[in-house]
Each structure stands twice: as C-alpha cells, then as structure tokens.
Design an enzyme around this catalytic site. Sequence first.
Site, PDB file in Angstrom:
ATOM      1  N   ASP A 195     -13.982  -6.758  -1.261  1.00 26.04           N
ATOM      2  CA  ASP A 195     -12.623  -6.303  -1.506  1.00 26.04           C
ATOM      3  C   ASP A 195     -12.727  -5.122  -2.462  1.00 26.04           C
ATOM      4  O   ASP A 195     -13.202  -5.282  -3.600  1.00 26.04           O
ATOM      5  CB  ASP A 195     -11.811  -7.442  -2.128  1.00 26.04           C
ATOM      6  CG  ASP A 195     -10.338  -7.099  -2.325  1.00 26.04           C
ATOM      7  OD1 ASP A 195     -10.022  -5.902  -2.464  1.00 26.04           O
ATOM      8  OD2 ASP A 195      -9.521  -8.034  -2.377  1.00 26.04           O
ATOM      9  N   ASN A 239     -12.821   4.228   3.468  1.00 28.97           N
ATOM     10  CA  ASN A 239     -11.706   4.176   4.406  1.00 28.97           C
ATOM     11  C   ASN A 239     -10.698   3.071   4.092  1.00 28.97           C
ATOM     12  O   ASN A 239      -9.575   3.102   4.574  1.00 28.97           O
ATOM     13  CB  ASN A 239     -12.254   3.975   5.831  1.00 28.97           C
ATOM     14  CG  ASN A 239     -11.154   3.768   6.846  1.00 28.97           C
ATOM     15  OD1 ASN A 239     -10.403   4.683   7.161  1.00 28.97           O
ATOM     16  ND2 ASN A 239     -11.050   2.545   7.362  1.00 28.97           N
ATOM     17  N   TYR A 242       2.925   5.177  -0.907  1.00 26.29           N
ATOM     18  CA  TYR A 242       1.823   5.611  -0.041  1.00 26.29           C
ATOM     19  C   TYR A 242       1.522   7.091  -0.271  1.00 26.29           C
ATOM     20  O   TYR A 242       0.364   7.482  -0.441  1.00 26.29           O
ATOM     21  CB  TYR A 242       2.180   5.361   1.419  1.00 26.29           C
ATOM     22  CG  TYR A 242       1.091   5.759   2.389  1.00 26.29           C
ATOM     23  CD1 TYR A 242      -0.029   4.955   2.572  1.00 26.29           C
ATOM     24  CD2 TYR A 242       1.175   6.947   3.100  1.00 26.29           C
ATOM     25  CE1 TYR A 242      -1.044   5.319   3.447  1.00 26.29           C
ATOM     26  CE2 TYR A 242       0.174   7.331   3.980  1.00 26.29           C
ATOM     27  CZ  TYR A 242      -0.933   6.518   4.150  1.00 26.29           C
ATOM     28  OH  TYR A 242      -1.934   6.892   5.018  1.00 26.29           O
ATOM     29  N   LYS A 276      -1.997   8.747  -1.881  1.00 25.68           N
ATOM     30  CA  LYS A 276      -2.858   9.690  -1.179  1.00 25.68           C
ATOM     31  C   LYS A 276      -2.973  11.014  -1.931  1.00 25.68           C
ATOM     32  O   LYS A 276      -4.010  11.678  -1.864  1.00 25.68           O
ATOM     33  CB  LYS A 276      -2.351   9.895   0.250  1.00 25.68           C
ATOM     34  CG  LYS A 276      -2.491   8.646   1.122  1.00 25.68           C
ATOM     35  CD  LYS A 276      -3.936   8.135   1.155  1.00 25.68           C
ATOM     36  CE  LYS A 276      -4.111   6.947   2.070  1.00 25.68           C
ATOM     37  NZ  LYS A 276      -5.514   6.459   2.138  1.00 25.68           N
ATOM     38  N   THR A 289      -3.061   3.360  15.428  1.00 23.50           N
ATOM     39  CA  THR A 289      -3.661   2.205  14.763  1.00 23.50           C
ATOM     40  C   THR A 289      -2.574   1.176  14.475  1.00 23.50           C
ATOM     41  O   THR A 289      -1.373   1.477  14.519  1.00 23.50           O
ATOM     42  CB  THR A 289      -4.315   2.605  13.424  1.00 23.50           C
ATOM     43  OG1 THR A 289      -3.295   3.127  12.559  1.00 23.50           O
ATOM     44  CG2 THR A 289      -5.412   3.656  13.620  1.00 23.50           C
TER      45      THR A 289
END
Length: 248
Positions: free
Chosen positions: A60, A87, A153, A157, A188
């Site tokens: 993790d 990733n 999010y 990033k 995805t």
Amino acid sequence: MTKPVVLITGALTGIGRATAIAFAREGANVVISGRHADAGRALTEQLRTHGAEAEFVRADVRSESDVAALVEQTIKRFGRLDVAVNNAGTEGTPGPVTEQTAESYAATFDTNVLGVLLSMKHELRVMQPQGFGSIVNISSTMGSRGAANASLYVASKHAVEGLTKSAALEAAAFGVRVNAIAPGPIETAMLDRFTGSADRKAGLITGIPLKRAGRPEELADAILFAASNKASFITGQIISVNGGKTAA
C-alpha cells in the site's frame, strides 16, 4: 544484453496493468505491486507467459514501511532498479469544494501525493548510488488546469507534477531522470467511476479533439518511451498524452 528491472505501483488494473504487460513483452524483468494478492498473482503468471521474470509484492503506497519493503524486495530479487513507474492513484471523492472534508482530502492526497513521495524517496535511495535510473510518475491532464467538482483530484495531480520537477532537479546530478506522463480521459474503471454515468462520460469525451478516450495501451507506450534511453535527455518534464485536449 541485461534485462531492465522495472517496478510498477498500482499495477493490477488499467494503465498500470497495460504498462506491466508492455514491459514484459519488451523483455524486462517486472515487479508489480498493488493491494490485492489474488489479482497480483494472476497478473504475475500472465507476465511470465511473455518470457518475463515477474514478481508480485503486496504493498500500500500510503505506508512507508510497505514502500520500503517493496523496493528492498525488488533489489533482493534482481540486484538493481532501472525503471520505476509510480502509477498507484485514486479519483477521490468528486464534488464541489464546499462538500470536501479533511477526511476526503486525506483519502485522496495520501494515495496520490504521499504515495508518489514515498515511492520516489525509496526508489531514489537505490537509483542515486547506482548512478542511473528512470522514474515515471503518473499525473493527469488536470495536473495543469482546474476542473469543477474535482478539486481534490486536480490539486493532488498539481502536487505530483511539482514533486516530479523537484525530484528531477535533485536526481539529475546522479544520472537519474524523473518525468511524469499526464493522461487525458482513458478507458479505465477509474474513468467510469469519475464520470459516474454514460452521459457524463460521453460529454467529457466530446471535449477531446480526437473524439475518443485513450486506451491504456497507448499510455503504456508513452511510459515505455519516457523510461527508455530514447528519452535520455528528457527529465523534469510533464508529457501530455490526451488526444489534443490541452492543445487549445
């Protein structure tokens, strides 16, 4: 020729899985990591069918002891680390800023930012004494712009891109390169969760000049390039792979 040793976090689905398969097909030795042992073992067997020496290590990325053990086991198995692909990530909890909490912040940043920081910390501790290595972090098109209802999010990033550039400047003197790939919408499960419905997904894709979402395999090709000697003079860069979404 010595086979490159590649470590991939978040390797069990989506872009990470496609990248692991692509490296295996190119003849690399691959260490994959994720939180689900059954899926990890299954992917390891698939990678071996391509002739790769492959290992799964459950980890993790939010846990420094897990990350340290992951890198340590990679070195114990293969003796060095040529490429690391960081990733592992999460879309977090979409919604307006006014609905975010300390808990939703931590849930997003612990994976997307702390996970990248810890991974690079232990990867660089191996690569810098080696005098070589390439790290590829996975950012997002949203790492360089804003987006309504995706504040955490987006912010995470942005942080990944700042970490990438800072680490690249530190590592360059040791012959280690650090770059990031910034995908646009990719087919995805994360994209499906993020958009929440077929109509919202279609609306997002409408804004892409190529009029389609990308494929995980297309991202894998970009990651392989950034990690390879063909990109030997590229470091500290954020490479957009987004169907032209940020061209305007």
